[in-house]
Motif scaffolding. Sequence first.
Motif, PDB file in Angstrom:
ATOM      1  N   ASP A 127       0.835  -1.199   0.000  1.00 46.13           N
ATOM      2  CA  ASP A 127       0.000   0.000   0.000  1.00 46.13           C
ATOM      3  C   ASP A 127       0.878   1.261   0.000  1.00 46.13           C
ATOM      4  OD1 ASP A 127      -2.177   1.662   0.209  1.00 46.13           O
ATOM      5  OD2 ASP A 127      -2.479   1.320   2.352  1.00 46.13           O
ATOM      6  N   ASP A 157       1.182  -7.811  10.269  1.00 42.58           N
ATOM      7  CA  ASP A 157       2.062  -7.490  11.396  1.00 42.58           C
ATOM      8  C   ASP A 157       2.167  -8.608  12.421  1.00 42.58           C
ATOM      9  OD1 ASP A 157      -0.480  -7.387  12.285  1.00 42.58           O
ATOM     10  OD2 ASP A 157      -0.358  -5.422  13.212  1.00 42.58           O
ATOM     11  N   ARG A 183       0.415   0.921  12.202  1.00 44.26           N
ATOM     12  CA  ARG A 183       0.537   1.698  10.954  1.00 44.26           C
ATOM     13  C   ARG A 183      -0.744   2.478  10.691  1.00 44.26           C
ATOM     14  NH1 ARG A 183       4.590  -0.186  12.208  1.00 44.26           N
ATOM     15  NH2 ARG A 183       6.143  -1.275  10.948  1.00 44.26           N
TER      16      ARG A 183
HETATM   17  N1  UDP Z   1      -1.830  -1.135   6.428  1.00 48.22           N
HETATM   18  C1  UDP Z   1      -2.018  -0.785   5.097  1.00 48.22           C
HETATM   19  N2  UDP Z   1      -2.199   0.533   4.786  1.00 48.22           N
HETATM   20  C2  UDP Z   1      -2.199   1.520   5.735  1.00 48.22           C
HETATM   21  C3  UDP Z   1      -2.048   1.143   7.093  1.00 48.22           C
HETATM   22  C4  UDP Z   1      -1.886  -0.196   7.400  1.00 48.22           C
HETATM   23  O1  UDP Z   1      -2.017  -1.639   4.221  1.00 48.22           O
HETATM   24  O2  UDP Z   1      -2.349   2.695   5.370  1.00 48.22           O
HETATM   25  C5  UDP Z   1      -1.657  -2.560   6.763  1.00 48.22           C
HETATM   26  C6  UDP Z   1      -0.536  -2.835   7.764  1.00 48.22           C
HETATM   27  O3  UDP Z   1       0.701  -3.030   7.128  1.00 48.22           O
HETATM   28  C7  UDP Z   1      -1.036  -4.097   8.444  1.00 48.22           C
HETATM   29  C8  UDP Z   1      -2.548  -3.936   8.410  1.00 48.22           C
HETATM   30  O4  UDP Z   1      -2.830  -2.981   7.391  1.00 48.22           O
HETATM   31  O5  UDP Z   1      -0.702  -5.244   7.713  1.00 48.22           O
HETATM   32  C9  UDP Z   1      -3.088  -3.466   9.749  1.00 48.22           C
HETATM   33  O6  UDP Z   1      -2.403  -2.312  10.155  1.00 48.22           O
HETATM   34  P1  UDP Z   1      -1.990  -2.078  11.681  1.00 48.22           P
HETATM   35  O7  UDP Z   1      -1.379  -3.295  12.232  1.00 48.22           O
HETATM   36  O8  UDP Z   1      -1.194  -0.828  11.763  1.00 48.22           O
HETATM   37  O9  UDP Z   1      -3.415  -1.832  12.313  1.00 48.22           O
HETATM   38  P2  UDP Z   1      -3.867  -2.054  13.834  1.00 48.22           P
HETATM   39  O10 UDP Z   1      -3.438  -3.435  14.219  1.00 48.22           O
HETATM   40  O11 UDP Z   1      -3.179  -0.986  14.601  1.00 48.22           O
HETATM   41  O12 UDP Z   1      -5.341  -1.904  13.759  1.00 48.22           O
END
Ligand code: UDP
Length: 342
Positions: free
Chosen positions: A47, A100, A210
Motif C-alpha cells: 500500500d 504485522d 501503521r
Molecule cells: N496497512 C495498510 N495501509 C495503511 C495502514 C496499514 O495496508 O495505510 C496494513 C498494515 O501493514 C497491516 C494492516 O494494514 O498489515 C493493519 O495495520 P496495523 O497493524 O497498523 O493496524 P492495527 O493493528 O493498529 O489496527
Amino acid sequence: MTSRASVVLSVVLPVYNELKVLEELHTRLVCALEGCGLSFEIMFVDDGSTDGTTGELHRLAELHDHISVVRLSRNWGHAAALKAGIDLAAGESVVVMDADLQDEPELIPQLLEESRRQKADVVYVVRTGRAEPVWIRGLFRLFHWSVARTSTFPLPRDSGTFGLIGARALAEIRRLDERLRYFPGLRAYIGLRQVPFAAPRAPRYDGKSRVGTRGLIRLATQAFFSQSRLPAITFYWLSAMSFTVATGLIIFALVARLLQQSVPSWSSLMIVVSAFSTILILGLALAFEYLARIYEEVRARPVYLVDTIYRASMMTTAIKQAKVTADREQSETPINPYVSTA
Ligand code: UDP
Ligand code: MG
C-alpha cells in the motif's frame, strides 16, 4: 507467479512499511500453508510503502513462485488495500489477515478445518483477548458493542478482518463495490453460512500501529455510519420529545394567558417558538431520512442474495432421489430434500 487456475487458497495481506516483519511473516506463512496440502498463493498488497518493503517483496517474489505482489500507486489505506487483494486474488478461497503478525499464520489450517467441518462459507476470527493496555481493550469493546447493537443487520462482535472466505462468499463480497468500506460489515452483510472461530489477538511484531489513532477513529466512524441508522433515528426521537414539550408549553402558556398570570406577549411568543421548533426538528428528521435513503441507493448493495434454490421440478427429483437412497440404504433416518448439501 503461480498459475491462476491452479490456486486453491490465496492469503491476502495489506502491507504498509512492514520491512522488519516480512521475512518472519513469510517463513511462518509457508510453514503453516505447506502443512495444509493444497496449492496456495501469498498475495502481498503493497500500500505505497516507503521503507524498503517494496524491494524486499520483489526479492521474495523472485525467490518463491507462490508469492504475488500488487503495488498500489500510493498509500490508499488498509480498507482499499484489502479490496485490491480480494479483487485480484487467484485462489478459489481467500484468507484475509494483517501482515504485522497480530493475526497468527498458524491459525490458517484451523480455519480451513473449521470451514470443512462446518461446511461454512465464511470463518471469521473472534478475539477472545488482546495484548493491549486495559483502556484500549475497553475502547475496542465499547466500539464493537455499540456498532453491533445499532447495526441494521446482525453483526458479530469482536471480529476484525482475519478470516477465511469461501468461493461463494468471495464472489458476493467482490460484488460489493462501495467506496466507504468497513470490511467486517460487508462480510456480515452477505449472510450465507458464517461461523466464528475464537482466538486471542497477538501483540504487534514491532509494537507500532501503521493505521494509528486517526486511522482508527476514521475506521470507527466508517463502521458506525455504514452499519447503523442511529443518527437518522435520533432526530425522530428528538422531534417526538420536542412535540411533547411544545404541547406542554403551549397549554401552559394558554392557561397562564387565560388566568392573566403572564407578562404581555409572553404566551404568544412561547406558542410561536415551541410550535416552530417542533416543526424544524421534524423537518430535519425527514431530511435525514431522505439522506439515509439516498446513501442506501447510492451504495447500491444487492437487494437480496440467494443461498439455495429448489425449483419445482428439481424438488420432485430431489424427493425421488432421497427415496431411492433411502430404499437402497434401508435407512430409518428420514432424508430431507429441502436441506442443501452445497
Ligand atoms: N496497512 C495498510 N495501509 C495503511 C495502514 C496499514 O495496508 O495505510 C496494513 C498494515 O501493514 C497491516 C494492516 O494494514 O498489515 C493493519 O495495520 P496495523 O497493524 O497498523 O493496524 P492495527 O493493528 O493498529 O489496527
Ligand atoms: Mg496490527
